[in-house]
Design an enzyme around this catalytic site. Structure first.
Site, PDB file in Angstrom:
ATOM      1  N   LEU A  24       0.841  -1.198   0.000  1.00  0.00           N
ATOM      2  CA  LEU A  24       0.000   0.000   0.000  1.00  0.00           C
ATOM      3  C   LEU A  24       0.873   1.243   0.000  1.00  0.00           C
ATOM      4  O   LEU A  24       1.732   1.408   0.866  1.00  0.00           O
ATOM      5  CB  LEU A  24      -0.922   0.024   1.220  1.00  0.00           C
ATOM      6  CG  LEU A  24      -1.830   1.250   1.351  1.00  0.00           C
ATOM      7  CD1 LEU A  24      -2.863   1.289   0.229  1.00  0.00           C
ATOM      8  CD2 LEU A  24      -2.539   1.255   2.714  1.00  0.00           C
ATOM      9  N   ASP A  55       4.552   7.441  -3.647  1.00  0.00           N
ATOM     10  CA  ASP A  55       4.821   7.402  -5.082  1.00  0.00           C
ATOM     11  C   ASP A  55       4.695   8.805  -5.661  1.00  0.00           C
ATOM     12  O   ASP A  55       3.676   9.475  -5.482  1.00  0.00           O
ATOM     13  CB  ASP A  55       3.822   6.474  -5.774  1.00  0.00           C
ATOM     14  CG  ASP A  55       4.071   6.379  -7.278  1.00  0.00           C
ATOM     15  OD1 ASP A  55       4.806   5.460  -7.685  1.00  0.00           O
ATOM     16  OD2 ASP A  55       3.546   7.225  -8.029  1.00  0.00           O
ATOM     17  N   TYR A  60       5.169  15.341 -11.837  1.00  0.00           N
ATOM     18  CA  TYR A  60       4.052  15.738 -10.981  1.00  0.00           C
ATOM     19  C   TYR A  60       4.244  17.138 -10.399  1.00  0.00           C
ATOM     20  O   TYR A  60       3.273  17.771  -9.980  1.00  0.00           O
ATOM     21  CB  TYR A  60       3.876  14.752  -9.826  1.00  0.00           C
ATOM     22  CG  TYR A  60       3.501  13.348 -10.218  1.00  0.00           C
ATOM     23  CD1 TYR A  60       3.186  13.020 -11.540  1.00  0.00           C
ATOM     24  CD2 TYR A  60       3.467  12.332  -9.273  1.00  0.00           C
ATOM     25  CE1 TYR A  60       2.860  11.729 -11.897  1.00  0.00           C
ATOM     26  CE2 TYR A  60       3.135  11.028  -9.627  1.00  0.00           C
ATOM     27  CZ  TYR A  60       2.841  10.729 -10.931  1.00  0.00           C
ATOM     28  OH  TYR A  60       2.517   9.442 -11.273  1.00  0.00           O
ATOM     29  N   LYS A  89       9.938   8.885 -10.870  1.00  0.00           N
ATOM     30  CA  LYS A  89       9.941   8.422 -12.260  1.00  0.00           C
ATOM     31  C   LYS A  89      10.716   9.383 -13.169  1.00  0.00           C
ATOM     32  O   LYS A  89      10.639  10.605 -13.006  1.00  0.00           O
ATOM     33  CB  LYS A  89       8.506   8.287 -12.777  1.00  0.00           C
ATOM     34  CG  LYS A  89       7.621   7.414 -11.892  1.00  0.00           C
ATOM     35  CD  LYS A  89       6.183   7.402 -12.359  1.00  0.00           C
ATOM     36  CE  LYS A  89       5.275   6.771 -11.315  1.00  0.00           C
ATOM     37  NZ  LYS A  89       5.019   7.657 -10.160  1.00  0.00           N
ATOM     38  N   HIS A 122       8.992   6.450 -16.834  1.00  0.00           N
ATOM     39  CA  HIS A 122       7.576   6.800 -16.743  1.00  0.00           C
ATOM     40  C   HIS A 122       6.766   6.279 -17.935  1.00  0.00           C
ATOM     41  O   HIS A 122       5.648   5.777 -17.766  1.00  0.00           O
ATOM     42  CB  HIS A 122       7.432   8.323 -16.634  1.00  0.00           C
ATOM     43  CG  HIS A 122       6.210   8.758 -15.901  1.00  0.00           C
ATOM     44  ND1 HIS A 122       6.156   9.907 -15.150  1.00  0.00           N
ATOM     45  CD2 HIS A 122       4.985   8.213 -15.810  1.00  0.00           C
ATOM     46  CE1 HIS A 122       4.947  10.037 -14.624  1.00  0.00           C
ATOM     47  NE2 HIS A 122       4.218   9.024 -15.018  1.00  0.00           N
TER      48      HIS A 122
END
Length: 305
Positions: A24, A55, A60, A89, A122
Site C-alpha cells: 500500500l 509514489d 508531478y 519516475k 515513466h
C-alpha cells in the site's frame, strides 16, 4: 473473472532484486486543476496513519512538498529514512544519456534524499527536450524523440550501479515492450506500474509479469475520479467506479467502503496499490484493507462468486 479467496495479505512483497516493497502506497499525482498545496499535508497524514510507501514523479511537480513532509516527519522522530519506500519516475523529456542522471538528481534534491528506493521509466516513448516543457509541441502536435527505451534502460542500469536508486523499473509498458527489454537488459525491471482496476483488468499483462517475476503496481485503482472531464473515455470511463453497483453491493455485504473493496481486489492478487487522496479520513480508511476478505469477483456489471 477473478474470484478472490479468503486469505490474509502480506504488508510487503519481495521484488526480484530482493528488496521489499509495501503493498500500500500513497499516490500523489494531481490533475492540473487541483491545488498542490495539500500534497505536503497528505503525505504527513499518510505517514502518521502508517503509510511507508510514497509514489511521485518528476512530472508531478510536487516533489518539493513531499520532501518537506518527509523531512518534517524525520525531524519529529516518527520515521527514519530506511523506514520509507520512495518511488519517483524519469520523465519522457529526459531520455538522453546526460538527461537521465540530471532528472534523478533534480528529484533527489527536491525530495531532500540521498537515494530512491525505486526509480521508474515513466513511459516507453520519449519526448523532445525543449527547456522545461513537459509536453513539447509544435503546431499542436507532440514532439516525440527517437531515443530507444532500451538505451534509456542502460542509463537506468547505470543509476542502479551508482547506488542512487536501489531498484529500477518501468511504467506503462506492455507485454511486447517488456519482452524486448528483458531480452536485451542486464538488470531486469523490478516493477511495472500500470493502470489497473475492474474496468481495466489487463489479465494477460498480469500473468506475463508474474511469470517473469516483475511486480505490478496499480495506479488509478479507483478509476481516477479526479481526472478532468476532457480525459474521460465515454460510457466506459471508470471515473465513477466507486459508484459502480457491483462494487457498492460488495461493500455493503462486507460492511466496508467501496474504496476498501477496490484496494483489496488488488492486494489480494499480490499487486501493489497507490491510491491518492488528500482527505485524512480517506487516507486512514485506505489502510484498513487487511481486515477485508473478498469472496466475490469484481466483473463490471456482474456479481459472481
Amino acid at each position: 473473472m477473478y474470484c478472490m479467496e479468503d486469505t490474509k495479505v502480506a504488508r510487503t512483497i519481495e521484488l526480484n532484486d530482493g528488496a521489499r516493497m509495501p503493498v500500500l502506497g500513497l499516490g500523489t499525482w494531481k490533475s492540473s486543476h487541483l491545488p498542490r498545496t495539500s500534497v505536503q499535508g497528505a503525505v504527513e497524514t499518510a505517514i502518521a496513519a502508517g503509510y511507508r510507501h510514497i509514489d511521485t514523479a518528476y512530472s508531478y511537480g510536487n516533489e518539493v512538498e513531499i520532501g518537506k513532509a518527509l523531512r518534517s516527519k524525520m525531524q519529529q522522530g516518527i520515521i527514519r529514512r530506511e523506514d520509507m519506500f520512495i518511488v519517483s519516475k524519469l520523465w519522457c523529456t529526459h531520455h538522453g544519456p546526460e538527461d537521465i542522471p540530471a532528472c534523478l538528481n533534480k528529484s533527489l534534491n527536491d525530495l531532500q534524499l540521498d537515494y530512491l528506493d525505486l526509480y521508474l521509466v515513466h513511459f516507453p516513448v520519449g519526448l523532445k527536450k525543449m527547456g522545461d516543457e513537459l509536453f513539447p509541441k509544435k503546431n499542436g502536435k507532440m514532439l516525440t524523440s527517437d531515443i530507444d527505451y532500451v538505451d534509456v534502460w542502460k542509463g537506468m542500469e547505470a543509476l542502479h550501479a551508482s547506488g542512487k536508486v536501489k531498484s529500477i523499473g518501468v511504467s506503462n509498458f506492455n507485454i511486447l515492450q517488456l519482452e524486448r527489454l528483458l531480452a536485451l537488459c542486464t538488470v531486469p525491471p523490478a516493477v511495472n506500474q500500470v493502470e489497473l482496476h475492474p474496468y481495466l483488468t489487463q489479465t494477460e499483462l498480469i500473468e506475463f509479469c508474474k511469470s517473469k517475476n516483475i511486480a505490478l503496481t496499480a495506479y488509478s485503482p479507483f478509476g481516477s475520479p479526479a481526472r478532468p472531464p476532457e480525459l474521460f473515455r465515454g460510457d466506459t470511463d471508470p471515473h465513477k467506479l466507486l459508484e459502480d453497483p457491483v462494487v457498492t453491493e460488495i461493500a455493503r455485504k462486507h460492511r466496508h467502503s467501496p474504496a476498501q473493496v477496490l484496494l483489496r481486489y488488488h492486494v489480494q492478487q499480490g499487486i501493489v496499490v497507490i491510491p491518492k487522496s488528500d482527505k485524512p479520513h480517506h487516507i486512514l480508511e485506505n489502510t484498513k484493507v487487511e481486515t477485508l476478505h473478498l469472496l466475490y469477483s469484481l466483473v463490471p456489471h456482474r456479481l459472481a462468486c
